[in-house]
Design a protein around this motif. Structure first.
Motif, PDB file in Angstrom:
ATOM      1  N   ARG A 123       8.203 -15.194  -9.188  1.00  0.00           N
ATOM      2  CA  ARG A 123       8.675 -16.172 -10.157  1.00  0.00           C
ATOM      3  C   ARG A 123       9.597 -15.439 -11.118  1.00  0.00           C
ATOM      4  NH1 ARG A 123       7.413 -17.703 -15.193  1.00  0.00           N
ATOM      5  NH2 ARG A 123       7.619 -19.897 -15.691  1.00  0.00           N
TER       6      ARG A 123
ATOM      7  N   GLU B 137      16.480 -23.624 -15.049  1.00  0.00           N
ATOM      8  CA  GLU B 137      15.626 -24.104 -13.971  1.00  0.00           C
ATOM      9  C   GLU B 137      16.164 -25.419 -13.416  1.00  0.00           C
ATOM     10  OE1 GLU B 137      10.952 -24.905 -12.935  1.00  0.00           O
ATOM     11  OE2 GLU B 137      11.578 -24.978 -15.029  1.00  0.00           O
TER      12      GLU B 137
ATOM     13  N   SER C 273      13.941 -24.238  -8.785  1.00  0.00           N
ATOM     14  CA  SER C 273      12.867 -23.271  -8.862  1.00  0.00           C
ATOM     15  C   SER C 273      12.115 -23.274  -7.544  1.00  0.00           C
ATOM     16  CB  SER C 273      11.929 -23.621 -10.017  1.00  0.00           C
ATOM     17  OG  SER C 273      10.780 -22.819  -9.966  1.00  0.00           O
TER      18      SER C 273
ATOM     19  N   ASN D  78       8.324 -23.368  -8.194  1.00  0.00           N
ATOM     20  CA  ASN D  78       7.869 -24.698  -8.619  1.00  0.00           C
ATOM     21  C   ASN D  78       7.760 -25.638  -7.416  1.00  0.00           C
ATOM     22  OD1 ASN D  78       7.124 -26.669 -10.621  1.00  0.00           O
ATOM     23  ND2 ASN D  78       9.156 -27.555 -10.352  1.00  0.00           N
TER      24      ASN D  78
END
Length: 155
Positions: free
Chosen positions: A122, A130, A135, A138
């Motif tokens: 990450r 983002e 992401s 995510n």
């Protein structure tokens, strides 16, 4: 605990950190590792708009073909190095490199390989970064077929 751990890696220092976390988990749970590197046209170092202004179309095509081949070779070398490290520590390990959109590819490989856990990095993007850059972590957290461990990269 875990039988198969999918480790999604980039060819950088953060990738090495992710691998070390996954190796520790695999050692503790006697799990098999599957090391994955996904290359895509949006990778850092592949797209360079500055070349478009200075070279002909033919030169641009050759430049991008060479960049693509370089990314593929770099990924294979990185995976081979880490795979050999895992095997040297007595961990069953395999590696694969795929071409595609990283977040979806990670989930697809986890599903097809029946992974119990995905370990990935990450970068810590938030807000507008983002939103515009997306992401991977995510997406994987919300779409993975198994548990996910994110490792905050220290650069």
């Amino acid at each position: 605990m875990f039988n198969k751990i999918l480790v999604a890696l980039n060819t950088n220092a953060i990738g090495q950190q992710i691998f070390e976390h996954a190796l520790t988990l695999a050692t503790a749970s006697n799990a098999e590792l599957l090391l994955l590197h996904v290359i895509s046209p949006s990778d850092d170092g592949y797209l360079d708009a500055s070349t478009m202004e200075t070279y002909s179309v033919y030169d641009n095509v050759n430049y991008y073909v060479n960049q693509w081949e370089s990314l593929k070779q770099e990924g294979i070398e990185f995976l081979t190095l880490l795979n050999n490290q895992a095997i040297a520590k007595g961990i069953a390990s395999d590696s694969t490199q795929k071409i595609g959109e990283p977040s979806r590819t990670i989930c697809e490989v986890a599903r097809s390989s029946q992974a119990d856990l995905i370990v990935l990095g990450r970068r810590g993007l938030s807000g507008m970064s983002e939103f515009f850059l997306g992401s991977v972590s995510n997406y994987v957290l919300h779409h993975a077929p198994c548990s996910v461990l994110t490792v905050q990269g220290v650069t």
